[in-house]
Design an enzyme around this catalytic site. Structure first.
Site, PDB file in Angstrom:
ATOM      1  N   HIS A  37       0.840  -1.211   0.000  1.00 29.96           N
ATOM      2  CA  HIS A  37       0.000   0.000   0.000  1.00 29.96           C
ATOM      3  C   HIS A  37       0.872   1.256   0.000  1.00 29.96           C
ATOM      4  CE1 HIS A  37      -2.827  -2.851   2.208  1.00 29.96           C
ATOM      5  NE2 HIS A  37      -3.563  -2.470   1.172  1.00 29.96           N
ATOM      6  N   LYS A 149      -1.003  -6.566  -7.954  1.00 29.90           N
ATOM      7  CA  LYS A 149      -1.242  -7.879  -7.363  1.00 29.90           C
ATOM      8  C   LYS A 149      -2.688  -8.318  -7.627  1.00 29.90           C
ATOM      9  CE  LYS A 149      -1.712 -10.337  -3.192  1.00 29.90           C
ATOM     10  NZ  LYS A 149      -3.044  -9.911  -2.848  1.00 29.90           N
TER      11      LYS A 149
END
Ligand code: PAF
Length: 278
Positions: A37, A149
């Site tokens: 993140h 991802k």
């Protein structure tokens, strides 16, 4: 760093920044933040944006037997990480404001959601598409950042932004991996120690499959052998597939950009990963 819960407050601050000629970058998350993140936050800051990170555990994207109730909620730790990373705003909307009584709208992206995770997680991508459409409308950023991802999610979001004329540029950011290759995920913390040690086999399998396919090995045979290898090491494989990187349709040649995609359970933890082949 500003920290707000209400959509109105978020919009007021964005309006203020815009009046100062700032551009806005947006990183939507469900919290339990990790370096993956933070790489999205970094990318947004590097692009020169005032950077907003949302934390909202979206009930609509979890199936009835999935981990909504036990999904990690660590807002104070998230806030500290974001402050240290230099984010400008944490936006943590409340479920009652996101989905007030009478909420009746679903955003559904056809085609892309029929493959890979789609059949294994009915309703998941509708939940993602609905909340991301709302978040993009709430924040009205210039650019929003999502991890590679969740490649299928990224394609779904690119498509909905295009189809619904949402003027936010959607940018994918490369996967961040642990030293042994395991792709970072908030769910990795659920792995039992023995399973954590095995989890990097997903990456190792994708890496060697990509090499075999590039070297011209038969694609079906290589995929089959790799599925068996994962199974023999305790993985419950939902899918291991070679697919077109843009349409996600299974591919059996390298004429267009293709990627390997895997989803497998280790114990109760479902892991996903993907890798470019050509
Ligand atoms: O990738 C996630 O964390 C979530 O699916 C997202 C995009 C924040 C929507 O809830």
């Amino acid at each position: 760093m500003r920290s707000v819960e209400q959509i109105k407050q978020c919009r007021e601050i964005v309006a203020q920044w815009r009046s100062e000629r700032a551009t806005i970058g947006f990183v939507p998350t469900m919290g339990a933040l990790h370096q993956g993140h933070l790489s999205l936050v970094k990318k947004s800051l590097q692009a020169g944006h005032k950077t907003i990170v949302s934390v909202f555990v979206n009930p609509k994207q979890f199936g009835p037997n999935e981990d909504f109730a036990k999904y990690p909620r660590v807002l104070d730790m998230d806030a500290q990480l974001l402050k240290d990373a230099g984010a400008d705003m944490l936006f943590a909307p409340m479920a009652t404001e996101m989905y007030p009584d009478g909420f009746a709208t679903k955003v559904s992206v056809n085609g892309l959601t029929e493959y890979l995770c789609g059949p294994f997680r009915p309703g998941h991508f509708e939940g993602v598409a609905t909340v991301v459409t709302k978040l993009l409308n709430q924040v009205q950023a210039n650019e929003a950042f999502f991890g590679d991802k969740d490649w299928q999610q990224l394609q779904v979001i690119k498509r909905l932004a295009r189809d619904l004329d949402i003027p936010t540029r959607i940018t994918g950011v490369p996967i961040v991996r642990e030293e042994d290759g395991l792709a970072l995920s908030s769910r990795n913390r659920y792995l039992e120690p023995g399973d954590r040690a095995k989890a990097s086999l997903l990456y190792i399998t994708l890496r060697s499959l990509a090499d075999e396919i590039m070297a011209g090995d038969n694609i079906d045979d290589a995929l089959k052998a790799a599925r068996i290898g994962l199974f023999e090491n305790g993985f419950n494989v939902d899918y291991l597939e070679l697919a077109d990187a843009n349409t996600l349709v299974p591919a059996r040649n390298l004429d267009k950009p293709v990627r390997l995609f895997v989803a497998a359970k280790l114990g109760a933890t479902r892991l996903i990963d993907n890798m470019a082949v050509n």
